[in-house]
Each structure stands twice: as structure tokens, then as C-alpha cells.
Design a protein around this motif. Sequence first.
Motif, short mmCIF file in Angstrom:
data_model
loop_
_atom_site.label_atom_id
_atom_site.label_comp_id
_atom_site.label_asym_id
_atom_site.label_seq_id
_atom_site.Cartn_x
_atom_site.Cartn_y
_atom_site.Cartn_z
N VAL A 113 23.10 -16.48 32.60
CA VAL A 113 24.61 -17.27 32.37
C VAL A 113 25.20 -16.89 30.99
O VAL A 113 26.02 -16.77 30.84
N GLY A 114 23.93 -16.15 30.55
CA GLY A 114 25.79 -15.55 29.31
C GLY A 114 24.23 -14.22 28.24
O GLY A 114 22.76 -14.40 28.15
N ARG A 115 24.77 -14.09 27.61
CA ARG A 115 24.93 -13.86 25.80
C ARG A 115 24.83 -14.58 25.17
O ARG A 115 25.66 -14.74 25.03
N PHE A 116 23.96 -14.40 23.30
CA PHE A 116 24.73 -15.76 22.89
C PHE A 116 23.82 -14.92 21.29
O PHE A 116 22.70 -14.51 21.77
N ALA A 117 23.93 -16.06 20.40
CA ALA A 117 23.94 -15.26 19.09
C ALA A 117 23.67 -17.57 17.94
O ALA A 117 25.35 -17.97 18.42
N MET A 118 22.82 -17.12 17.55
CA MET A 118 23.46 -18.70 16.88
C MET A 118 23.42 -18.41 15.74
O MET A 118 23.14 -17.94 14.68
N VAL A 119 24.83 -18.78 14.28
CA VAL A 119 24.90 -18.71 13.73
C VAL A 119 25.96 -19.41 12.48
O VAL A 119 25.25 -20.60 13.07
N ALA A 120 26.55 -19.04 11.51
CA ALA A 120 26.86 -20.43 10.53
C ALA A 120 27.63 -19.24 9.55
O ALA A 120 27.68 -18.63 9.83
N ASP A 121 28.89 -20.25 9.32
CA ASP A 121 30.09 -19.67 8.84
C ASP A 121 29.62 -20.12 7.50
O ASP A 121 28.44 -20.34 6.75
N PRO A 122 30.04 -19.63 6.26
CA PRO A 122 30.33 -19.42 5.23
C PRO A 122 29.49 -20.53 4.21
O PRO A 122 29.19 -20.33 3.33
N GLN A 123 30.20 -21.74 5.15
CA GLN A 123 30.05 -23.10 4.21
C GLN A 123 28.83 -23.88 5.04
O GLN A 123 28.30 -24.94 4.50
N GLY A 124 28.27 -22.90 5.80
CA GLY A 124 26.38 -23.24 6.77
C GLY A 124 26.50 -24.14 7.48
O GLY A 124 25.39 -24.18 7.92
N LEU A 125 28.26 -24.75 8.04
CA LEU A 125 28.37 -25.21 9.56
C LEU A 125 27.45 -23.96 10.31
O LEU A 125 27.62 -22.80 10.34
N PRO B 290 13.22 -27.22 18.64
CA PRO B 290 12.22 -26.94 18.83
C PRO B 290 11.50 -26.86 17.24
O PRO B 290 12.24 -26.52 16.71
N GLU B 291 10.40 -26.69 17.04
CA GLU B 291 9.63 -26.77 15.89
C GLU B 291 10.02 -25.37 15.07
O GLU B 291 10.60 -24.53 15.85
N GLY B 292 10.56 -25.86 13.57
CA GLY B 292 11.13 -24.65 13.56
C GLY B 292 12.33 -24.22 13.20
O GLY B 292 13.07 -23.26 12.84
N ALA B 293 13.55 -25.26 13.98
CA ALA B 293 14.12 -24.70 13.53
C ALA B 293 15.30 -24.34 12.73
O ALA B 293 14.78 -25.52 11.47
N PRO B 294 15.95 -23.95 12.62
CA PRO B 294 16.65 -24.47 10.79
C PRO B 294 17.84 -24.99 10.95
O PRO B 294 18.82 -24.51 10.13
N MET B 295 18.14 -26.47 11.64
CA MET B 295 18.83 -26.72 11.45
C MET B 295 18.60 -28.12 11.70
O MET B 295 17.14 -28.49 12.89
N LYS B 296 19.01 -29.32 11.82
CA LYS B 296 18.68 -31.21 11.92
C LYS B 296 18.74 -31.50 13.62
O LYS B 296 19.88 -30.35 14.55
N PRO B 297 18.40 -32.45 13.93
CA PRO B 297 18.65 -32.71 15.58
C PRO B 297 20.64 -33.21 15.39
O PRO B 297 20.96 -33.01 14.41
#
Length: 254
Positions: free
Chosen positions: A104-116, A62-69
Motif C-alpha cells: 500500500v505505501g508508507r504513511f504518518a498521522m500528523v496535525a497542523d499547528p492549529q490541531g487539525l 482504535p482505542e486510545g486514538a488521539p482523535m474522535k471519530p
Amino acid sequence: MTNPEGTPIWYELMTSDIDSAQKFYADVVGWSIAPSGMEGTGDCRILTAPDGQGVGGMMTLPEGAPMKPGWFCYIGVADVDGTAEKIKSLGGSVLMGAQDIAGVGRFAMVADPQGLVFYIMRGDSPQESQAFHVTAPGHIGWNELVTGDHKAAFAFYGELFDWENKESMPMGEMGDYCFIDHGGERIGAMMTAGPGWTTRSTYYFNVPSIEGTVPKITGGGGTVTMGPHEVPGGMHIVMALDPQGVAFALVGGK
């Protein structure tokens, strides 16, 4: 889903050209790929392994997503909201708050302390996910994290998902290749990035023959970045980029 908490249960490709990606991966990995048919998910397509098991999906970034493909992993949890709060308390971040997809379920997008970046998910299916399987063709057979500090990463994922490092393999100047064990199964490895390396998560897809698959990578517009070569245990791997520049890897017999 009934998998133990902390299990990789789904994989997803966010791509800049979904039609091109479908053609490429169907040929290279052997997935059957078809629209999900789910409302509210946009053009989401399901990746089905040769044994009929769904292992992941693909969609346009999606446009504006916080990560690259890229390829991303969903980790199964019982409480998405509570786990998201725990991630923040451990120094990670929540990039997209918890939400539901009907059926389907419940989900969230997260990142670890090093940004992965990864996802946490509570699936609604009563069946156990088979997306991760060490040997089955078309399934994901290995999860690899190259991080800024693997010891800090193990502290984070160990506290969050009970991932353990029971064994490591010295790799000379590259440092240690530290295996990830979870629930009695070895699911991947971590290592600290060397000078000039990019921190990343790489997912290895099982194929019957590496030697027979490499021509499909290059013939389909992809690029081999490392290998093929043999790894301990007798399997062979190759690392590559798809036609949109997304990194992935394959593991299989020679």
C-alpha cells in the motif's frame, strides 16, 4: 502514486460502528463497500465509487486514538519521513510516526499547528489516485478547512504542499472564503472560524442529486445540519451528521 506532491489521494472514515456506517454511506453516497483483504489493517473496508475507482476506506477507531471519530484526508508526498520532520519544524506535530503497509505505501498521522489532523502518504501504486474529482459521483469533490487563522494555515500548507490562495469570496460577517489552488486545480477552501464555531475539516462527496439524497440521510438515521442550498456556480450542498455523529457534506445538482 504519481499525483503531484500535495494532492489529496485518499479519504478515511474512523467510526465507532463500522457496520452501521457502511449501510448508511452505501445508500447515501452510492459507494460499494467491501473488506480490503489486506493483512495487518484490521477490519478495513474499501469505498468504491460507481465508476469503479477506490476513493477511501473506513475502519473502527482504535482505542486510545488521539482523535474522535471523523473523516480524514491523506495527502500525497514523496518522502513521508522528511515531510513529517518539516511539519514539526513549521509548528505542526506528528501523532503517529511513519510506518509501512505492505503493498500500500508508507504513511504518518500528523496535525497542523492549529490541531487539525490529516495523514501524509507515499502510495506504492503506479496509478494516479482519482479519489479527488470535482464532479464524478462518489468521489470527493471539495476539501474545506475551518481554522482558527486561515492566513496562518495558508502559510503552513503553502510551505508544505505549495497550496495557494489565488481568489477569495467575501461572506460578510463570516469573513472571506479563501479558495485553495494546487497544481492548476481548485481543490477546496479555507476560512477562519467565527465566534462559537468548531475548527474542522469537512469533505464534500459528489452525488447526482441533492434533493434526492436528503431523504436518504434522514431515513438512514443521519441529521441535516445545514442546507440544502445553492452555492456559486449552480451546484447545491448539504451538510450533515451520520448516525454516529460524524460530520460530512454532499455536493451535486439540485
